[in-house]
Design a protein around this motif. Structure first.
Motif, short mmCIF file in Angstrom:
data_model
loop_
_atom_site.label_atom_id
_atom_site.label_comp_id
_atom_site.label_asym_id
_atom_site.label_seq_id
_atom_site.Cartn_x
_atom_site.Cartn_y
_atom_site.Cartn_z
N SER A 140 8.11 -4.05 -2.54
CA SER A 140 9.03 -3.19 -3.28
C SER A 140 8.29 -2.25 -4.22
N SER A 141 7.10 -2.61 -4.65
CA SER A 141 6.30 -1.73 -5.51
C SER A 141 4.92 -1.52 -4.89
N LEU A 142 4.92 -1.28 -3.61
CA LEU A 142 3.69 -1.15 -2.84
C LEU A 142 2.87 0.04 -3.28
N SER A 143 1.58 -0.17 -3.43
CA SER A 143 0.67 0.94 -3.70
C SER A 143 -0.38 0.99 -2.61
N LEU A 144 -0.73 2.16 -2.22
CA LEU A 144 -1.74 2.37 -1.19
C LEU A 144 -3.09 2.63 -1.85
N PRO A 145 -4.15 2.34 -1.14
CA PRO A 145 -4.23 1.81 0.22
C PRO A 145 -4.01 0.31 0.26
N VAL A 146 -3.69 -0.14 1.47
CA VAL A 146 -3.61 -1.57 1.75
C VAL A 146 -4.82 -1.88 2.63
N ILE A 147 -5.54 -2.91 2.25
CA ILE A 147 -6.75 -3.31 2.97
C ILE A 147 -6.48 -4.61 3.71
N ASP A 148 -6.88 -4.65 4.97
CA ASP A 148 -6.88 -5.88 5.75
C ASP A 148 -8.35 -6.16 6.07
N LYS A 149 -8.89 -7.13 5.39
CA LYS A 149 -10.30 -7.50 5.58
C LYS A 149 -10.35 -8.88 6.21
N GLY A 150 -10.42 -8.91 7.52
CA GLY A 150 -10.48 -10.17 8.22
C GLY A 150 -9.26 -11.05 8.00
N GLY A 151 -8.10 -10.44 7.83
CA GLY A 151 -6.88 -11.19 7.61
C GLY A 151 -6.51 -11.34 6.14
N GLU A 152 -7.43 -11.02 5.24
CA GLU A 152 -7.14 -11.04 3.80
C GLU A 152 -6.58 -9.68 3.43
N LEU A 153 -5.38 -9.66 2.87
CA LEU A 153 -4.72 -8.41 2.50
C LEU A 153 -4.75 -8.22 1.00
N PHE A 154 -5.03 -6.99 0.58
CA PHE A 154 -4.95 -6.66 -0.84
C PHE A 154 -4.77 -5.16 -1.02
N THR A 155 -4.27 -4.80 -2.20
CA THR A 155 -4.02 -3.41 -2.54
C THR A 155 -4.75 -3.06 -3.82
N ASN A 156 -4.77 -1.79 -4.14
CA ASN A 156 -5.40 -1.32 -5.35
C ASN A 156 -4.60 -1.79 -6.56
N GLY A 157 -5.32 -2.27 -7.56
CA GLY A 157 -4.68 -2.70 -8.80
C GLY A 157 -5.00 -1.72 -9.91
N LYS A 158 -5.18 -2.24 -11.09
CA LYS A 158 -5.45 -1.38 -12.25
C LYS A 158 -6.89 -0.89 -12.29
N ASP A 159 -7.81 -1.66 -11.71
CA ASP A 159 -9.24 -1.32 -11.76
C ASP A 159 -9.70 -0.89 -10.36
N PHE A 160 -9.74 0.43 -10.13
CA PHE A 160 -10.07 0.95 -8.81
C PHE A 160 -11.50 0.59 -8.40
N SER A 161 -12.43 0.59 -9.34
CA SER A 161 -13.82 0.22 -9.02
C SER A 161 -13.91 -1.22 -8.53
N ALA A 162 -13.18 -2.12 -9.18
CA ALA A 162 -13.17 -3.51 -8.75
C ALA A 162 -12.53 -3.64 -7.37
N PHE A 163 -11.51 -2.85 -7.12
CA PHE A 163 -10.85 -2.83 -5.81
C PHE A 163 -11.85 -2.44 -4.73
N LEU A 164 -12.61 -1.39 -4.97
CA LEU A 164 -13.60 -0.93 -3.99
C LEU A 164 -14.67 -1.99 -3.74
N GLU A 165 -15.14 -2.61 -4.80
CA GLU A 165 -16.17 -3.64 -4.65
C GLU A 165 -15.64 -4.85 -3.88
N ARG A 166 -14.38 -5.15 -4.06
CA ARG A 166 -13.77 -6.28 -3.34
C ARG A 166 -13.78 -6.03 -1.84
N ILE A 167 -13.66 -4.79 -1.44
CA ILE A 167 -13.65 -4.46 -0.01
C ILE A 167 -14.99 -4.81 0.63
#
Length: 113
Positions: free
Chosen positions: A84-111
């Motif tokens: 309902s409050s989906l934000s893009l991008p959505v990442i599917d990394k080997g079946g693990e799903l996650f989206t961008n949160g408040k810290d974009f740098s941390a999001f990128l590193e998680r990928i």
């Protein structure tokens, strides 16, 4: 309008019997799938980051590829991620799903971890 569209898509996803792993490429658990939009700066920054790091990924623009949009929503629902409050991008990394949160740098590193 976006809220209405996502609500509609949410209910469509619930009633859909779409096959989640329809393409052979999804069998490769090392491939990162990026569901995004070409009009989303986080999405374009994510693609640029992955290219810079030489990370193999597949990108789907869910604004124009409605089949992949449905696939993304089905995966999110299956993973119990609120759409309902989906934000893009959505990442599917080997079946693990996650989206961008408040810290974009941390999001990128998680990928790439």
């Amino acid at each position: 309008m976006k809220y209405l569209a996502f609500t509609f898509l949410f209910f469509m996803a619930l009633s859909s019997n779409a096959k989640l792993l329809s393409d052979d490429v999804f069998q490769d658990q090392k491939t990162i799938i990026v569901y995004g939009s070409d009009t989303c700066h986080y999405c374009t920054d994510t693609k640029a980051f992955l290219k810079e790091k030489n990370v193999k990924f597949i990108y789907y623009d869910v604004d124009v590829n409605l089949e992949k949009q449905q696939e993304m929503l089905n995966k999110l629902i299956k993973a119990n991620i609120d759409v309902s409050s989906l934000s893009l991008p959505v990442i599917d990394k080997g079946g693990e799903l996650f989206t961008n949160g408040k810290d974009f740098s941390a999001f990128l590193e998680r990928i790439i971890k």
